[in-house]
Design a protein around this motif. Structure first.
Motif, PDB file in Angstrom:
ATOM      1  N   GLU A  44      -2.335   6.231  -0.326  1.00 50.24           N
ATOM      2  CA  GLU A  44      -3.474   4.926  -1.080  1.00 50.24           C
ATOM      3  C   GLU A  44      -4.744   5.239   0.067  1.00 50.24           C
ATOM      4  O   GLU A  44      -4.594   4.818   0.979  1.00 50.24           O
ATOM      5  N   LEU A  45      -6.867   5.038  -0.607  1.00 46.66           N
ATOM      6  CA  LEU A  45      -7.148   4.287   0.323  1.00 46.66           C
ATOM      7  C   LEU A  45      -6.638   3.187   1.032  1.00 46.66           C
ATOM      8  O   LEU A  45      -6.985   2.167   0.490  1.00 46.66           O
ATOM      9  N   THR A  46      -7.610   3.006   1.605  1.00 47.09           N
ATOM     10  CA  THR A  46      -7.912   1.670   2.171  1.00 47.09           C
ATOM     11  C   THR A  46      -9.145   0.811   2.178  1.00 47.09           C
ATOM     12  O   THR A  46     -10.371   1.336   1.935  1.00 47.09           O
ATOM     13  N   GLN A  47      -9.382  -0.342   2.243  1.00 52.32           N
ATOM     14  CA  GLN A  47     -10.407  -0.852   1.734  1.00 52.32           C
ATOM     15  C   GLN A  47     -11.769  -0.058   2.027  1.00 52.32           C
ATOM     16  O   GLN A  47     -12.873   0.059   1.607  1.00 52.32           O
ATOM     17  N   LYS A  48     -11.339  -0.241   3.924  1.00 56.70           N
ATOM     18  CA  LYS A  48     -12.264   0.393   4.967  1.00 56.70           C
ATOM     19  C   LYS A  48     -12.365   1.328   4.308  1.00 56.70           C
ATOM     20  O   LYS A  48     -14.245   1.721   4.321  1.00 56.70           O
ATOM     21  N   ARG A  54       2.758  -8.646  -5.095  1.00 51.59           N
ATOM     22  CA  ARG A  54       2.340  -7.975  -3.661  1.00 51.59           C
ATOM     23  C   ARG A  54       2.724  -9.308  -2.704  1.00 51.59           C
ATOM     24  O   ARG A  54       3.070  -8.936  -1.631  1.00 51.59           O
ATOM     25  N   ASP A  86     -10.971  -3.027  -4.264  1.00 49.54           N
ATOM     26  CA  ASP A  86      -9.157  -4.268  -5.132  1.00 49.54           C
ATOM     27  C   ASP A  86     -10.410  -4.391  -6.067  1.00 49.54           C
ATOM     28  O   ASP A  86     -11.118  -4.860  -6.305  1.00 49.54           O
ATOM     29  N   GLU A  87      -9.352  -5.309  -6.845  1.00 50.78           N
ATOM     30  CA  GLU A  87      -8.929  -5.889  -8.601  1.00 50.78           C
ATOM     31  C   GLU A  87     -10.170  -7.188  -8.424  1.00 50.78           C
ATOM     32  O   GLU A  87     -10.974  -7.591  -9.089  1.00 50.78           O
ATOM     33  N   SER A 132     -12.219 -11.062  -0.410  1.00 51.77           N
ATOM     34  CA  SER A 132     -11.190 -10.725  -1.558  1.00 51.77           C
ATOM     35  C   SER A 132     -10.149 -11.698  -1.185  1.00 51.77           C
ATOM     36  O   SER A 132      -9.556 -12.571  -2.213  1.00 51.77           O
ATOM     37  N   TYR A 145     -10.977 -16.764  -7.935  1.00 50.22           N
ATOM     38  CA  TYR A 145     -10.152 -15.480  -8.019  1.00 50.22           C
ATOM     39  C   TYR A 145      -8.548 -15.630  -8.492  1.00 50.22           C
ATOM     40  O   TYR A 145      -7.859 -16.204  -7.420  1.00 50.22           O
ATOM     41  N   MET A 185       0.934  -1.668   0.270  1.00 49.81           N
ATOM     42  CA  MET A 185       0.004  -0.158  -0.266  1.00 49.81           C
ATOM     43  C   MET A 185       0.872   0.795   0.351  1.00 49.81           C
ATOM     44  O   MET A 185       1.814   1.625   0.732  1.00 49.81           O
ATOM     45  N   LYS A 195     -15.042   1.397   0.806  1.00 56.15           N
ATOM     46  CA  LYS A 195     -16.055   1.078   1.088  1.00 56.15           C
ATOM     47  C   LYS A 195     -17.475   2.626   2.347  1.00 56.15           C
ATOM     48  O   LYS A 195     -18.591   3.000   1.562  1.00 56.15           O
ATOM     49  N   ARG A 245      -2.668  -6.633   5.371  1.00 53.86           N
ATOM     50  CA  ARG A 245      -1.996  -5.999   4.863  1.00 53.86           C
ATOM     51  C   ARG A 245      -1.281  -5.925   3.174  1.00 53.86           C
ATOM     52  O   ARG A 245      -0.592  -5.039   2.783  1.00 53.86           O
ATOM     53  N   ASN A 269      -3.871  -4.599   1.398  1.00 53.93           N
ATOM     54  CA  ASN A 269      -4.818  -3.693   1.172  1.00 53.93           C
ATOM     55  C   ASN A 269      -6.169  -4.130  -0.255  1.00 53.93           C
ATOM     56  O   ASN A 269      -6.271  -3.659  -0.772  1.00 53.93           O
ATOM     57  N   ILE A 270      -7.142  -5.541   0.654  1.00 57.42           N
ATOM     58  CA  ILE A 270      -7.734  -5.650  -0.223  1.00 57.42           C
ATOM     59  C   ILE A 270      -9.167  -6.628   0.361  1.00 57.42           C
ATOM     60  O   ILE A 270      -8.480  -6.726   1.766  1.00 57.42           O
TER      61      ILE A 270
END
Lengths: 136, 74
Positions: A5-9, B47, A73-74, B29, B38, A1, A12, B22, B24-25
């Motif tokens: 960069e934004l965290t996933q929290k 990463r 995220d992807e 996921s 996936y 990260m 959301k 760690r 960032n997903i």
């Protein structure tokens, strides 16, 4: 990260805030327009402008969704994109099929185009929920 | 594509949520990658590999075998 960069929290949380705001605005604008506009009355610039206001909130919802798809995220992006495609296919199939039925049968009741947007979001939401149910 | 992400995570005593933080997903996921539903992109695979300090091919297996080794074989 990386820094900034934004965290996933955060992603959301931002999405929920933007989407809830736009959704509430949409509901308020739809009910407000329905309350103010007399559908059998005269059409003028004010009634048209009032009827367009909910559309502004639709654009805001689309913008919130677009931003979310770019920031999330992807894996979630992959799933949401598939769910959106599913929602799009269902909406196009339903509206296209019923459109043909209406085209060939003039005496049938017309379904307002207004329903395209709720049907898309409903099917998109249902397909998205399947993902969380399976992998929660 | 198969992977041993779950085993590597278990070795370190990390939960899916902790690994997700760690990388960032999201936890969902991590679950999707662990179960093979996936396949991660190359940047995410790198990463993951860096986080565990291992080469990508020791974490992910596409079932095609060791291509370099096959070429070297007579």
């Amino acid at each position: 990260m990386t820094a900034g960069e934004l965290t996933q929290k955060q992603v959301k949380k931002g999405y929920m805030a933007r989407m809830m705001g736009a959704s509430l605005g949409y509901l308020g604008a739809v009910f407000g327009a329905a309350f103010v506009i007399d559908s059998d009355g005269p059409v003028n610039a004010i009634t048209i402008a009032l009827a367009i206001v909910p559309g502004v909130f639709i654009l805001l919802m689309m913008r919130a969704l677009w931003r979310y798809i770019r920031e999330v995220d992807e894996v979630a992006r992959h799933d949401y994109t598939r769910a959106m495609m599913g929602g799009l296919f269902v909406t196009v199939a339903l509206s296209g099929s019923w459109g043909l039925v209406e085209l060939f049968h003039h005496n049938l009741p017309r379904v307002p185009i207004f329903w395209v947007f709720p049907v898309f979001f409903l099917t998109f939401g249902l397909i998205s929920c399947l993902r969380f149910k399976r992998f929660a | 594509m198969e992977n041993n992400l779950k085993a590597l995570r278990a070795e370190r005593g990390w939960s899916q949520a902790a690994l997700g933080e760690r990388l960032n997903i999201s936890r969902q996921s991590v679950n999707a990658i662990e179960t093979g539903r996936y396949d991660p992109s190359l940047p995410l695979a790198f990463r993951i590999a860096r986080l565990f300090g291992q080469p990508i091919e020791r974490i992910f297996d596409d079932g095609a075998g060791d291509v370099a080794g096959e070429e070297a074989a007579p």
